[in-house]
Design an enzyme around this catalytic site. Sequence first.
Site, PDB file in Angstrom:
ATOM      1  N   ASP A 181       9.579   4.501   2.029  1.00  0.00           N
ATOM      2  CA  ASP A 181       9.626   3.415   1.060  1.00  0.00           C
ATOM      3  C   ASP A 181       8.264   2.732   1.032  1.00  0.00           C
ATOM      4  O   ASP A 181       7.737   2.333   2.079  1.00  0.00           O
ATOM      5  CB  ASP A 181      10.720   2.422   1.466  1.00  0.00           C
ATOM      6  CG  ASP A 181      11.017   1.394   0.385  1.00  0.00           C
ATOM      7  OD1 ASP A 181      10.065   0.859  -0.224  1.00  0.00           O
ATOM      8  OD2 ASP A 181      12.203   1.111   0.149  1.00  0.00           O
ATOM      9  N   ASP A 202       1.552   2.839  -9.218  1.00  0.00           N
ATOM     10  CA  ASP A 202       2.173   3.046 -10.528  1.00  0.00           C
ATOM     11  C   ASP A 202       3.665   2.803 -10.313  1.00  0.00           C
ATOM     12  O   ASP A 202       4.404   3.706  -9.939  1.00  0.00           O
ATOM     13  CB  ASP A 202       1.892   4.457 -11.031  1.00  0.00           C
ATOM     14  CG  ASP A 202       2.364   4.655 -12.458  1.00  0.00           C
ATOM     15  OD1 ASP A 202       2.037   3.816 -13.314  1.00  0.00           O
ATOM     16  OD2 ASP A 202       3.076   5.641 -12.721  1.00  0.00           O
ATOM     17  N   CYS A 255       4.655   1.840 -17.036  1.00  0.00           N
ATOM     18  CA  CYS A 255       4.864   2.273 -18.412  1.00  0.00           C
ATOM     19  C   CYS A 255       5.910   1.380 -19.074  1.00  0.00           C
ATOM     20  O   CYS A 255       6.719   1.829 -19.875  1.00  0.00           O
ATOM     21  CB  CYS A 255       5.257   3.750 -18.487  1.00  0.00           C
ATOM     22  SG  CYS A 255       6.753   4.183 -17.591  1.00  0.00           S
TER      23      CYS A 255
END
Length: 325
Positions: A181, A202, A255
């Site tokens: 993690d 990201d 995104c």
Amino acid sequence: MKILDFPSTTRTRVLAEKYGYDEFIVRRWFKFFGEDTIKIMETFEEGLPKYIRVNTIKIPEKELIKRLEVRGFRVDPTDIPYCYMVSNEPYSIGATPEYLMGYYYIMDKSSCVPPLVLAPKPGDLVVDLAASPGGKTTFLSMLMQNKGTVLAVEPQKERLQPLIDNVHRMGAMNVAVLNMDGRSIGKIREKVVGGVDKVLLDAPCTGEGIIHKDPSRKTDRDAKDLSFCSYLQKELILAAYDILKDGGELVYSTCSMAPEENEIVVDFLLEMRENVEVVEVEYGVEGLTIPELDLKWPEEIKKTRRLFPHIHRCSGFFIARIRKV
């Protein structure tokens, strides 16, 4: 985490029905992006170009372009280094021998930006959090000329094999894959004297910026999903920042079109940590700083950048470059 919402109007109801969106998204977009909302929705409906990223570890750019042209493909250079738009595709660009040999990676133009902004150097120690399937990981390795180390962190076991396969296919020899993690990445701080040089985060997100690829995101993301992602992103960005050495840099990207996952997350980091500097990014347009976001550091947030489908012909994207000073 407070999720912003705004009153319904006849216009937002009509547009939501016309394009098949949950009106929750349309109401918010109109507040954030104004009349550009319609252009964004229309661009998603029309579709966006396909892009590839050349892998110079294995082949020079010019040689790859010639080989693809012989096969009937046309790829045009973009404003992003190493990134080409596929303008003629006689068959799937993912079915060539060159693709199988790792000469290029199929990835959106927007996804090419974070590694370029991070700009790792040969010999750096770089951490890529949430790394699978490996497009950005292998780009980092390429930019580093396969020198130094990239620690590719992926928490989900089922996503490890695609990451490993792409690392091998692209010839990224300086990558080590870690199944952990990202919020626990501080454990490596004890092993690395002084911290790491660069971190790419990201972050997992709601993905509003890739509706052209996955239309289900028009309706299956709500306030609960935004709240969950924003909380996770805040934990990850703190963990990522804390493992940096003094002078080290972090690139945070998503995104998502939602400010709760973007500008507000960076603003949170600025509030929670000292010695944080947001550095200008050369791609995209200025981050959102509208009063409704209630930002504590709006002048810093203006240095973050967004990519929009109707302007940049790619997925909706957010990028922030952060330095530990």
